[in-house]
Motif scaffolding. Structure first.
Motif, PDB file in Angstrom:
ATOM      1  N   PHE A  46       0.819  -1.209   0.000  1.00 48.09           N
ATOM      2  CA  PHE A  46       0.000   0.000   0.000  1.00 48.09           C
ATOM      3  C   PHE A  46       0.858   1.265   0.000  1.00 48.09           C
ATOM      4  O   PHE A  46       0.350   2.355  -0.203  1.00 48.09           O
ATOM      5  CB  PHE A  46      -0.918  -0.008   1.225  1.00 48.09           C
ATOM      6  N   THR A  47       2.147   1.112   0.249  1.00 47.22           N
ATOM      7  CA  THR A  47       3.088   2.222   0.169  1.00 47.22           C
ATOM      8  C   THR A  47       3.633   2.314  -1.254  1.00 47.22           C
ATOM      9  O   THR A  47       3.529   1.359  -2.031  1.00 47.22           O
ATOM     10  CB  THR A  47       4.264   2.011   1.137  1.00 47.22           C
ATOM     11  N   PRO A  48       4.283   3.432  -1.607  1.00 45.42           N
ATOM     12  CA  PRO A  48       4.895   3.549  -2.937  1.00 45.42           C
ATOM     13  C   PRO A  48       6.288   2.921  -3.004  1.00 45.42           C
ATOM     14  O   PRO A  48       7.156   3.416  -3.714  1.00 45.42           O
ATOM     15  CB  PRO A  48       4.941   5.060  -3.158  1.00 45.42           C
ATOM     16  N   VAL A  49       6.488   1.819  -2.301  1.00 47.20           N
ATOM     17  CA  VAL A  49       7.809   1.189  -2.231  1.00 47.20           C
ATOM     18  C   VAL A  49       8.300   0.749  -3.609  1.00 47.20           C
ATOM     19  O   VAL A  49       9.509   0.749  -3.871  1.00 47.20           O
ATOM     20  CB  VAL A  49       7.795   0.009  -1.230  1.00 47.20           C
ATOM     21  N   ALA A  50       7.392   0.374  -4.516  1.00 46.35           N
ATOM     22  CA  ALA A  50       7.803  -0.113  -5.833  1.00 46.35           C
ATOM     23  C   ALA A  50       7.686   0.933  -6.929  1.00 46.35           C
ATOM     24  O   ALA A  50       8.010   0.663  -8.087  1.00 46.35           O
ATOM     25  CB  ALA A  50       6.966  -1.338  -6.216  1.00 46.35           C
ATOM     26  N   VAL A  51       7.238   2.137  -6.598  1.00 45.65           N
ATOM     27  CA  VAL A  51       6.975   3.157  -7.606  1.00 45.65           C
ATOM     28  C   VAL A  51       8.276   3.694  -8.183  1.00 45.65           C
ATOM     29  O   VAL A  51       9.246   3.931  -7.458  1.00 45.65           O
ATOM     30  CB  VAL A  51       6.134   4.298  -6.992  1.00 45.65           C
ATOM     31  N   THR A  52       8.291   3.893  -9.504  1.00 46.25           N
ATOM     32  CA  THR A  52       9.437   4.519 -10.146  1.00 46.25           C
ATOM     33  C   THR A  52       8.980   5.299 -11.371  1.00 46.25           C
ATOM     34  O   THR A  52       8.007   4.931 -12.022  1.00 46.25           O
ATOM     35  CB  THR A  52      10.491   3.483 -10.573  1.00 46.25           C
TER      36      THR A  52
ATOM     37  N   ALA B 165       7.304 -10.237  -1.054  1.00 44.17           N
ATOM     38  CA  ALA B 165       6.891 -10.593   0.303  1.00 44.17           C
ATOM     39  C   ALA B 165       8.022 -10.406   1.299  1.00 44.17           C
ATOM     40  O   ALA B 165       7.837  -9.819   2.373  1.00 44.17           O
ATOM     41  CB  ALA B 165       6.379 -12.032   0.337  1.00 44.17           C
ATOM     42  N   ILE B 166       9.214 -10.901   0.974  1.00 43.60           N
ATOM     43  CA  ILE B 166      10.287 -10.805   1.958  1.00 43.60           C
ATOM     44  C   ILE B 166      10.877  -9.395   2.006  1.00 43.60           C
ATOM     45  O   ILE B 166      11.289  -8.932   3.077  1.00 43.60           O
ATOM     46  CB  ILE B 166      11.390 -11.861   1.731  1.00 43.60           C
ATOM     47  N   GLN B 167      10.907  -8.682   0.887  1.00 38.65           N
ATOM     48  CA  GLN B 167      11.516  -7.355   0.899  1.00 38.65           C
ATOM     49  C   GLN B 167      10.727  -6.359   1.741  1.00 38.65           C
ATOM     50  O   GLN B 167      11.285  -5.399   2.265  1.00 38.65           O
ATOM     51  CB  GLN B 167      11.676  -6.831  -0.527  1.00 38.65           C
ATOM     52  N   THR B 168       9.421  -6.566   1.880  1.00 41.82           N
ATOM     53  CA  THR B 168       8.603  -5.658   2.696  1.00 41.82           C
ATOM     54  C   THR B 168       8.279  -6.240   4.068  1.00 41.82           C
ATOM     55  O   THR B 168       7.548  -5.621   4.838  1.00 41.82           O
ATOM     56  CB  THR B 168       7.293  -5.324   1.966  1.00 41.82           C
ATOM     57  N   GLY B 169       8.806  -7.417   4.388  1.00 42.13           N
ATOM     58  CA  GLY B 169       8.617  -7.977   5.722  1.00 42.13           C
ATOM     59  C   GLY B 169       7.259  -8.613   5.954  1.00 42.13           C
ATOM     60  O   GLY B 169       6.737  -8.567   7.075  1.00 42.13           O
TER      61      GLY B 169
ATOM     62  N   LEU C 161      13.855  -3.876   1.193  1.00 39.86           N
ATOM     63  CA  LEU C 161      13.075  -2.842   0.504  1.00 39.86           C
ATOM     64  C   LEU C 161      13.521  -2.630  -0.937  1.00 39.86           C
ATOM     65  O   LEU C 161      13.159  -1.632  -1.560  1.00 39.86           O
ATOM     66  CB  LEU C 161      13.152  -1.504   1.255  1.00 39.86           C
ATOM     67  N   GLY C 162      14.285  -3.569  -1.482  1.00 43.52           N
ATOM     68  CA  GLY C 162      14.823  -3.381  -2.826  1.00 43.52           C
ATOM     69  C   GLY C 162      15.879  -2.303  -2.896  1.00 43.52           C
ATOM     70  O   GLY C 162      16.273  -1.885  -3.982  1.00 43.52           O
ATOM     71  N   ALA C 163      16.392  -1.866  -1.742  1.00 46.09           N
ATOM     72  CA  ALA C 163      17.346  -0.761  -1.702  1.00 46.09           C
ATOM     73  C   ALA C 163      18.788  -1.217  -1.882  1.00 46.09           C
ATOM     74  O   ALA C 163      19.658  -0.398  -2.161  1.00 46.09           O
ATOM     75  CB  ALA C 163      17.219  -0.006  -0.382  1.00 46.09           C
ATOM     76  N   LEU C 164      19.058  -2.503  -1.706  1.00 50.05           N
ATOM     77  CA  LEU C 164      20.419  -3.013  -1.776  1.00 50.05           C
ATOM     78  C   LEU C 164      20.709  -3.744  -3.075  1.00 50.05           C
ATOM     79  O   LEU C 164      21.863  -4.060  -3.362  1.00 50.05           O
ATOM     80  CB  LEU C 164      20.694  -3.943  -0.589  1.00 50.05           C
TER      81      LEU C 164
ATOM     82  N   PRO D 252      11.116   8.080  -4.090  1.00 46.58           N
ATOM     83  CA  PRO D 252      10.748   8.987  -2.991  1.00 46.58           C
ATOM     84  C   PRO D 252      10.432   8.286  -1.675  1.00 46.58           C
ATOM     85  O   PRO D 252      10.729   8.812  -0.596  1.00 46.58           O
ATOM     86  CB  PRO D 252       9.526   9.723  -3.551  1.00 46.58           C
ATOM     87  N   TYR D 253       9.841   7.083  -1.735  1.00 48.55           N
ATOM     88  CA  TYR D 253       9.527   6.371  -0.498  1.00 48.55           C
ATOM     89  C   TYR D 253      10.806   5.980   0.241  1.00 48.55           C
ATOM     90  O   TYR D 253      10.911   6.149   1.464  1.00 48.55           O
ATOM     91  CB  TYR D 253       8.685   5.140  -0.796  1.00 48.55           C
ATOM     92  N   LEU D 254      11.789   5.459  -0.476  1.00 47.30           N
ATOM     93  CA  LEU D 254      13.043   5.090   0.178  1.00 47.30           C
ATOM     94  C   LEU D 254      13.777   6.318   0.695  1.00 47.30           C
ATOM     95  O   LEU D 254      14.420   6.262   1.745  1.00 47.30           O
ATOM     96  CB  LEU D 254      13.932   4.297  -0.782  1.00 47.30           C
TER      97      LEU D 254
END
Length: 435
Positions: free
Chosen positions: A54-60, A119-123, A169-172, A427-429
């Motif tokens: 529900f967050t913009p974690v995947a938005v680009t 699933a695992i990247q967002t906990g 979070l896909g950040a690494l 922006p979310y990260l």
């Protein structure tokens, strides 16, 4: 495979993206190529899952990688109890594959539509006295780093990256494959029973300690709760009859509930009465079935969600404060509030890192306003050091999160080392990790 870049939206419809480029890689090598090309073009890269965050974690606005070409099961070692799957494999597909081989995941959340990487990247987590979330069952990762290199990590190989990237979070890096520790297939006995609020709160320690998996749902504006106790069973399997599943899980929990949500959206004053009817209509049911069939259920009514992880010792007090909010506000909330528990783990950005945890999730119909409700509940959660679910709505930033995650600074430092140009940022990260 590069395609046109249509507007993307998540399952709930509250997040959208208009990427410059959409790529569906079919191998880890093609993921690396996509990352290298994005670097040449000065674009950011994000891999989406099934859109259930529900967050913009995947938005680009840069390069969007889609998981459809990375869904294979690479290998299974039935003796060691390990299975390696590509990042885009959906949990439901993995569950069926494991079941056919006499294997299973130890614990799950309540849906199985997510990709394993998402699933695992967002906990993503379920509920468990002794067993943690899905990331806690991961023994190895394969990912593409920002410099285009393909690396693997585990507890024995690049352990620091492994501890950070399981909930990363896909950040690494872009996950391309995940290895899970699985167990022999097992049955769960499910006991679902209505209880009054006062009884649930009075027995909360007993119910969470005496059952392998316990959760409950409170119907706002009422005293009614639905409790769910799932425990391993020797068998034989006694699944719900087909007619009962279609009546309870499909018609009542989805078709009829969706209708009442639409009525409540148009006529908010009817919601307390509707919730009262639903709470009084709850009945007890028991059945024994394959583990993933008990853990998960269909969720077709779209909603928006906020969830916080609070220290387990504060759970009862936080719930009491949450209920008190309803006495002080003129809210009309149709969705039940979900409560679960989890043991501590050692994953740096896991919401259960280092502490026994209680989870409280609130929802609203996807067309309903959420701001006041979510903001007030969030204030209660953060007063006790609550940690927001990475894939569910919240307003926390890096300054707050640094204070509730002991390894936050270590994660940010590793991110700076692996992705100094912020190739995987959005922006979310920037909000939750800092820019």
């Amino acid at each position: 495979m590069v395609t046109a870049a249509p507007r993307w939206h998540n399952w709930a419809g509250n997040q959208t993206a208009e990427p410059r480029r959409v790529i569906t890689p079919r191998s880890a090598g093609e993921v690396a190529e996509a990352v290298n090309l994005a670097t040449l073009d000065g674009l950011t890269v994000r891999m989406i899952g099934s859109g259930h965050s529900f967050t913009p974690v995947a938005v680009t606005s840069g390069v969007q990688l889609r998981p459809d070409g990375l869904r294979a099961v690479r290998s299974v070692d039935e003796v060691a109890g390990q299975v390696t799957v590509e990042a885009g494999c959906q949990l439901g597909v993995l569950n069926e594959y494991l079941r056919d081989r006499g294997l299973a995941l130890q614990n799950m959340g309540d849906i199985q539509e997510q990709t394993v990487a998402g699933a695992i990247q967002t906990g993503t987590h379920g509920t468990g006295r002794d067993l943690g979330g899905i990331a806690a069952q991961v023994t190895g990762l394969e990912l593409v780093r920002a410099d285009g290199t393909l690396v693997s990590c585990s507890a024995d190989q690049d352990a620091k990256l492994f501890q950070a990237a399981r909930v990363g979070l896909g950040a690494l890096g872009v996950l391309t494959a995940v290895t899970f520790q699985v167990v022999p297939a097992f049955l769960l006995h499910a006991r679902e029973e209505p209880m009054r609020w006062a009884e649930v709160i009075a027995r909360l320690d007993e119910l969470t300690s005496e059952n392998e998996h316990f959760e409950f749902y409170w119907f706002p504006h009422t005293d009614g709760c639905l409790t769910k106790r799932n425990n391993r069973a020797a068998g034989p399997a006694q699944p719900l009859p087909g007619w009962r599943y279609r009546l309870d899980d499909e018609f009542l929990s989805n078709t009829l509930f969706g209708l009442t949500c639409r009525v409540g959206q148009r006529y908010p004053g009817t919601i307390p009465a509707i919730n009262g009817i639903a709470a009084r209509a709850l009945g007890t049911r028991q059945y024994t079935d394959t583990s993933h069939a008990v853990f998960t259920s269909p969720r077709r009514v779209r909603f928006k969600e906020e969830e916080y992880a609070v220290p387990r010792e504060h759970l009862a007090a936080v719930l009491a404060e949450l209920r008190g909010l309803f006495a002080r506000h003129d809210w009309r909330i149709s969705f039940p509030i979900e409560v679960r528990v989890a043991p501590p783990d050692d994953i740096w950005l896991s919401t259960a890192y280092g502490r026994a945890t209680g989870y409280i999730a609130i929802h609203v119909f996807h067309r309903a306003a959420h701001e006041e409700y979510f903001r007030a509940v969030e204030a209660v959660m953060t007063a006790v050091g609550g940690r927001p679910h990475w894939g569910k709505m919240h307003t926390r930033d890096a300054d707050y999160l640094r204070g509730v995650y002991p390894r936050f600074a270590d994660f940010v430092a590793l991110r700076g080392e692996l992705d100094p140009a912020r190739r995987f940022s959005n922006p979310y990260l920037n909000q939750v990790l800092g820019s």
